[in-house]
Design a protein around this motif. Structure first.
Motif, PDB file in Angstrom:
ATOM      1  N   SER A 175       0.817  -1.221   0.000  1.00  0.00           N
ATOM      2  CA  SER A 175       0.000   0.000   0.000  1.00  0.00           C
ATOM      3  C   SER A 175       0.847   1.266   0.000  1.00  0.00           C
ATOM      4  O   SER A 175       0.319   2.367  -0.176  1.00  0.00           O
ATOM      5  N   TYR A 176       2.181   1.126   0.187  1.00  0.00           N
ATOM      6  CA  TYR A 176       3.077   2.279   0.207  1.00  0.00           C
ATOM      7  C   TYR A 176       3.669   2.522  -1.178  1.00  0.00           C
ATOM      8  O   TYR A 176       4.090   1.574  -1.848  1.00  0.00           O
ATOM      9  N   PRO A 177       3.740   3.773  -1.606  1.00  0.00           N
ATOM     10  CA  PRO A 177       4.377   4.054  -2.905  1.00  0.00           C
ATOM     11  C   PRO A 177       5.877   3.813  -2.870  1.00  0.00           C
ATOM     12  O   PRO A 177       6.497   3.456  -3.865  1.00  0.00           O
ATOM     13  N   GLN A 178       6.493   4.024  -1.683  1.00  0.00           N
ATOM     14  CA  GLN A 178       7.918   3.781  -1.499  1.00  0.00           C
ATOM     15  C   GLN A 178       8.087   2.990  -0.206  1.00  0.00           C
ATOM     16  O   GLN A 178       7.521   3.350   0.827  1.00  0.00           O
ATOM     17  N   ARG A 191       9.984  -0.901  -5.822  1.00  0.00           N
ATOM     18  CA  ARG A 191       9.522   0.187  -4.960  1.00  0.00           C
ATOM     19  C   ARG A 191      10.270   0.221  -3.631  1.00  0.00           C
ATOM     20  O   ARG A 191       9.958   1.037  -2.765  1.00  0.00           O
ATOM     21  N   CYS A 192      11.217  -0.672  -3.462  1.00  0.00           N
ATOM     22  CA  CYS A 192      11.893  -0.817  -2.171  1.00  0.00           C
ATOM     23  C   CYS A 192      13.260  -0.145  -2.149  1.00  0.00           C
ATOM     24  O   CYS A 192      13.934  -0.038  -3.170  1.00  0.00           O
TER      25      CYS A 192
END
Length: 288
Positions: free
Chosen positions: A109-112, A141-142
């Motif tokens: 759910s996190y963009p980054q 994205r990590c």
């Protein structure tokens, strides 16, 4: 006149002398080089210091202390030997399966996504995490921060080269952790070694960080620090748990080793158990 009789004194045992010398060694490392081992569990630290004496072929801990006071080039070797870089890929597969099944969907759910692997040793668990993140479609994205206080361990971690004799165990762990392919898809075997795909390092930053004395490293949604706290005293464990709490985002996850427990630490109130048996917790402050 009767001769005076000298008072009897009991000489310290060899074990007591070792304790005195280890204390002096700890003080020297802190004053001379800034490495503070005073919060480590005494019995564990003493055992490792005595092993270090044998490894470096010095007569006793006192001689080791004298050498580290005067020989700066010896310090990295000492630090590397005092650390405990023992791990394996997908160690305790049930933990990685739990991360894949219950934590990754939340991270999605996190963009980054920031992940901190504290005490990364030789990097086996970092690469394990990277593989599962790739298979979950989250790796791009990590940003994974892999830290250790030993520069020698970090250098080995960056190489991503491990003995091929461990490949079978690693492959079994990978499948038990829910891996979707075969582990051999992620490494190249040559001679007696396996070299992991360089693409697994694209989103990894290796950095020196000392949990004993350094502060917050980053804001993370997931922190892994497995079987490091067992070498710390109760007070130092609580300090590090406070550091992790301050480093986690709202509702962030903390994963510890299966030999560690936060039950009696004052900081335990800051974490809500997701799976206490697997030592997986969530930042309770972010859940209020």
């Amino acid at each position: 006149m009767a001769a005076k009789v000298a008072p009897t004194t009991t000489l310290p045992s060899r074990d007591e002398v070792d304790d005195i010398e280890v204390d002096a060694f700890i003080h020297a490392m802190s004053r001379r080089h800034g490495y503070d081992f005073s919060g480590y569990a005494p019995s564990s630290l003493k055992r490792r210091v005595l092993q270090l004496v044998q490894t470096l072929d010095v007569a006793h801990v006192g001689e080791l202390t004298a050498r580290v006071l005067r020989d700066d080039e010896m310090v990295p070797q000492v630090i590397a030997k005092l650390s405990v870089p023992v791990s394996e890929m997908f160690r305790n597969p049930a933990v990685f399966r739990k991360l894949r099944d219950e934590v990754f969907p939340v991270l999605a759910s996190y963009p980054q996504i920031n992940i901190w692997q504290a005490g990364c040793a030789h990097g086996q668990e970092v690469y394990s995490l990277a593989i599962l993140l790739k298979e979950a479609g989250l790796y791009d994205r990590c940003q994974i921060y892999a830290t250790d206080f030993s520069d020698e361990a970090l250098a080995k971690a960056q190489e991503g080269i491990f003995p091929i004799r461990d490949a079978r165990l690693y492959s079994e762990n990978y499948l038990a952790a829910g891996g979707r392919h075969t582990l051999s898809d992620y490494y190249h075997a040559r001679y007696d070694f396996m070299k992991l795909d360089a693409r697994l390092r694209e989103r990894v930053t290796f950095a020196n960080h000392n949990l004993v004395c350094d502060g917050v490293f980053c804001e993370a949604q997931l922190i892994l620090c497995r079987n490091v706290l067992i070498y710390f005293s109760d007070a130092l464990q609580d300090r590090v748990l406070g550091l992790f709490r301050d480093s986690l985002s709202r509702g962030g996850f903390l994963c510890l080793g299966n030999r560690e427990s936060i039950r009696f630490a004052p900081s335990a109130r800051d974490f809500a158990p997701i799976d206490a048996e697997l030592r997986l917790y969530r930042n309770a402050g972010g859940l209020l």
